[in-house]
Design a protein around this motif. Structure first.
Motif, PDB file in Angstrom:
ATOM      1  N   SER A 163       0.800  -1.343  -0.065  1.00  0.00           N
ATOM      2  CA  SER A 163       0.202   0.249   0.013  1.00  0.00           C
ATOM      3  C   SER A 163       0.874   1.210  -0.113  1.00  0.00           C
ATOM      4  N   GLU A 211       2.435   4.512  -0.345  1.00  0.00           N
ATOM      5  CA  GLU A 211       2.150   5.927  -1.097  1.00  0.00           C
ATOM      6  C   GLU A 211       3.298   6.120  -1.724  1.00  0.00           C
ATOM      7  N   VAL A 235       6.763   3.091   9.261  1.00  0.00           N
ATOM      8  CA  VAL A 235       7.131   3.542   7.773  1.00  0.00           C
ATOM      9  C   VAL A 235       6.054   4.408   7.218  1.00  0.00           C
ATOM     10  N   THR A 236       4.856   4.208   7.407  1.00  0.00           N
ATOM     11  CA  THR A 236       3.941   5.051   6.457  1.00  0.00           C
ATOM     12  C   THR A 236       3.085   6.008   7.590  1.00  0.00           C
ATOM     13  N   PRO A 271       5.096   8.612   9.450  1.00  0.00           N
ATOM     14  CA  PRO A 271       5.756  10.154   9.718  1.00  0.00           C
ATOM     15  C   PRO A 271       5.239  11.367   8.889  1.00  0.00           C
ATOM     16  N   GLY A 304      -1.770   1.764   7.371  1.00  0.00           N
ATOM     17  CA  GLY A 304      -1.080   1.979   6.189  1.00  0.00           C
ATOM     18  C   GLY A 304      -0.306   0.810   5.901  1.00  0.00           C
ATOM     19  N   THR A 326      -0.411   6.788   2.775  1.00  0.00           N
ATOM     20  CA  THR A 326       0.060   7.853   3.997  1.00  0.00           C
ATOM     21  C   THR A 326      -1.373   8.879   3.800  1.00  0.00           C
TER      22      THR A 326
END
Lengths: 198, 469
Positions: A83, A85, B37-38, B40, B129, B148
């Motif tokens: 997923s 982004e 990871v997703t 911040p 995320g 994100t």
């Protein structure tokens, strides 16, 4: 995040006629360690684009100077897998504003729309036409017209319409995002939360 | 017109705050999981907009993707990883979000710790995320991975804007054969319908095979839903589900439990409800599976040969590229292929049952000399179970070591990277090019297959090593 408004884009395109391009290829996991959203374009398609010693792979399309433009044309099931982004960020940061394919993975498509990168789904037959036109002439220009929801190969006049959710279209054309919208309905959300079981 | 609805409809419709004409639904989110990871960039976005976290008590943070699996008491060596972990900790502290940081006794992979602490419950909407959020659908919740920008959306408004997906039901009746695990069921379904066959759909799994599965098994299946392109997968909650949740840390207690249970029992698809697509498979057709290509759909029964390009549903050029990466030839047998690494772990197969299955095969045998085995529990709680149940002793006697919890070689964001050109049989979820390290070649399989490979050094049918069913 605010992003550029998208209306009509006329550009040459970069062809990537491979199916099931997953987001691990678009941006490998080891490049997801930043805490800010910048510089991801440098590592776009890192392992397809560079050898282990960081020299460019000559046979990869991004390293071929005859292909350029703001449109990336991918094969079926583009953006599958993770997923992250960051994949959409990397494509956008590299300079693309639109990806055309016959089929997108759901999360990738949603992520792209959220950051101002337009995913355009066309039929497999039309995708083939685009690939053939670019192969015949890398200077082939393609017009992506968001207000009219159409894609046109300018040299041949071949055109096809594409679907987009009306709300998302409005957002893309105005550079709005969902957070602006959600902030305007906080009272409703609070009322909903109060009767939640969980 | 029938008012019959599906399980998916029931949960979705109960969470729509607003329906936008020719637009997405505004969906209320009950539980939001975040990792280092997703999240911040999402927190940074909030700061730039000057918006607070709306309901911090609905968000749960854990560190997993980047964390080392050795010497977790030492500072994290990679400065970029350390930086992300520090960002997670400071954001959680700033907004009052509960955090299971590295070193916490409850730390582990987000999709393992959520269910095991009772945070995941039937009828919830759950996002994270991370695409494998679909795991939580095993409890009859709607759970899916987000990007994100959406993490920022949920932090700021506890809502997400999504068009309602189409509905698919996959029914599998019958009894699974000897040596066939839930992972084989998942890999079989993906091989049948391809890596994009369920794109645009939310899947409900139904039938005896899923009814008879443990919660761990259901989580493995739902975890892999994304690998067939689905937004998520779900299984109706039943007594197995309720028994699993009851008594866990964050589960409802006392009168709250009774209220919740009464509601959860209503969460099932009505008999005459209509799906946009229905698929049926037979349990008897499923043998232990293994992948040979570079997406999870390129897999087959372990006794089969690699198909020819003309026989596969994916494009021929992509298929040939895939086999070239793996250095496999069309028509080759899979059994007997020499393997270098075995990875047991990940949010797909890092639960206690997976370690029990692995140990049941390696018990009394020895690790093959050519194999490097990374056995990584999904959480500290799983790690403790491995020790307390005597599984660690079995593993040690067979020449294996246990590492510390985390995502590890599943996506190789930490030091656990399979070297270029090497073959790994992996219980994780993805065999994409470079997924387990640049140039690494991954064959996805069940914990039984991983164990059989770990003791023989080559691709081996685990049924040959299982004495009785």
């Amino acid at each position: 995040m605010a992003y550029d408004k998208f209306t009509i884009l006329t550009s040459t395109a970069v062809p990537l006629p491979i199916e099931n391009v997953d987001t691990d290829q678009i941006i490998p996991a080891r490049f997801l360690k930043a805490t800010e959203r910048k510089g991801f374009g440098d590592n776009l398609f890192r392992d397809w684009r560079y050898n282990a010693d960081d020299t460019p792979k000559q046979d990869f399309v991004l390293n071929n100077p005859i292909y350029s433009g703001k449109i990336l044309v991918g094969g079926k099931n583009f953006g599958s897998g993770s997923s992250r982004e960051h994949a959409a960020w990397a494509i956008y940061d590299y300079g693309f504003r639109c990806v055309i394919s016959s089929f997108f993975a759901d999360i990738f498509k949603g992520n792209s729309l959220n950051i101002g990168l337009l995913p355009v789904t066309v039929s497999e037959a039309f995708l083939d036409k685009i690939f053939r036109a670019i192969e015949a002439d890398p200077k082939t220009e393609i017009e992506v017209n968001l207000p009219r929801q159409s894609v046109t190969i300018l040299a041949t006049g071949d055109t096809e319409s594409f679907d987009i959710n009306g709300y998302k279209k409005h957002n893309m054309m105005n550079g709005f995002d969902d957070i602006d919208y959600l902030q305007s309905m906080k009272q409703d959300i609070n009322a909903f939360a109060e009767k939640s079981l969980y | 017109m029938s008012n019959a609805t599906t399980l998916f409809d029931k949960v979705w419709d109960a969470h729509v705050v607003r329906h936008i004409e020719d637009g997405p639904d505004v969906l209320f989110i009950d539980r939001h999981f975040i990792h280092e990871v997703t999240s911040p960039v999402a927190f940074l976005g909030l700061e730039q907009r000057g918006i607070p976290v709306m309901y911090p008590q609905r968000t749960f943070a854990t560190a997993d993707h980047n964390t080392p699996t050795m010497n977790q008491d030492q500072p994290v060596k990679d400065p970029l990883s350390a930086n992300q972990l520090a960002a997670l900790s400071s954001n959680a502290a700033k907004w009052g979000i509960s955090l299971w940081a590295l070193g916490s006794p409850k730390n582990g992979i987000v999709h393992v710790v959520g269910p095991e602490n009772g945070i995941t419950q039937p009828g919830m909407t759950i996002v994270c995320g991370d695409s494998h959020t679909s795991t939580h659908g095993a409890f009859g919740s709607i759970a899916f991975g987000i990007g994100t920008s959406e993490v920022e959306m949920v932090l700021s408004s506890q809502c997400i804007m999504q068009p309602k997906p189409k509905k698919m039901r996959i029914t599998i009746n019958g009894k699974l054969g000897k040596g066939v695990l839930p992972k084989d069921v998942a890999l079989y379904m993906i091989a049948q319908i391809t890596a994009s066959g369920a794109t645009g759909y939310f899947v409900e799994y139904a039938g005896e095979v899923f009814e008879n599965m443990t919660m761990e098994g259901r989580m493995t299946v739902c975890n892999m839903s994304i690998e067939m392109g689905a937004r998520g997968g779900m299984i109706a909650p039943d007594q197995t589900t309720f028994d699993y949740i009851n008594g866990r840390d964050k589960a409802p207690k006392g009168a709250d439990w009774d209220i919740a249970l009464a509601y959860w029992k209503t969460l099932k698809t009505d008999d005459d409800a209509v799906f946009d697509k229905e698929l049926h498979f037979d349990a008897v057709d499923i043998e232990p599976q293994i992948t040979y290509g570079t997406n999870p759909g390129l897999g087959t029964g372990i006794t089969n040969h690699i198909p020819k390009a003309s026989e596969v549903k994916d494009g021929e050029a992509s298929y040939k590229k895939s086999l070239a990466y793996m250095n496999f030839a069309e028509g080759e047998a899979l059994l007997g292929k020499k393997i270098d690494y075995v990875f047991l772990g990940s949010c797909t197969n890092g639960r206690i049952e997976d370690f029990r299955a692995f140990a049941s095969i390696v018990k009394g045998k020895k690790k093959a000399d050519n194999i490097t085995a990374w056995l990584v529990p999904g959480s500290h709680i799983v790690e403790e179970q491995i020790k307390s149940e005597g599984i660690l002793d079995i593993l040690n006697e067979a020449g294996f070591e246990l590492r510390q919890p985390g995502c590890s070689a599943c996506l190789a964001m930490n030091e656990d990277k399979i070297p270029a050109g090497k073959y790994a049989v992996s219980t994780s979820n993805r065999n994409f090019e470079g997924r387990q390290g640049p140039g690494a070649r991954t064959l996805l399989a069940s914990p039984y297959v991983a164990a059989a490979v770990a003791v023989t050094g080559v691709v081996t049918d685990p049924r040959d090593l299982i004495e009785s069913v």
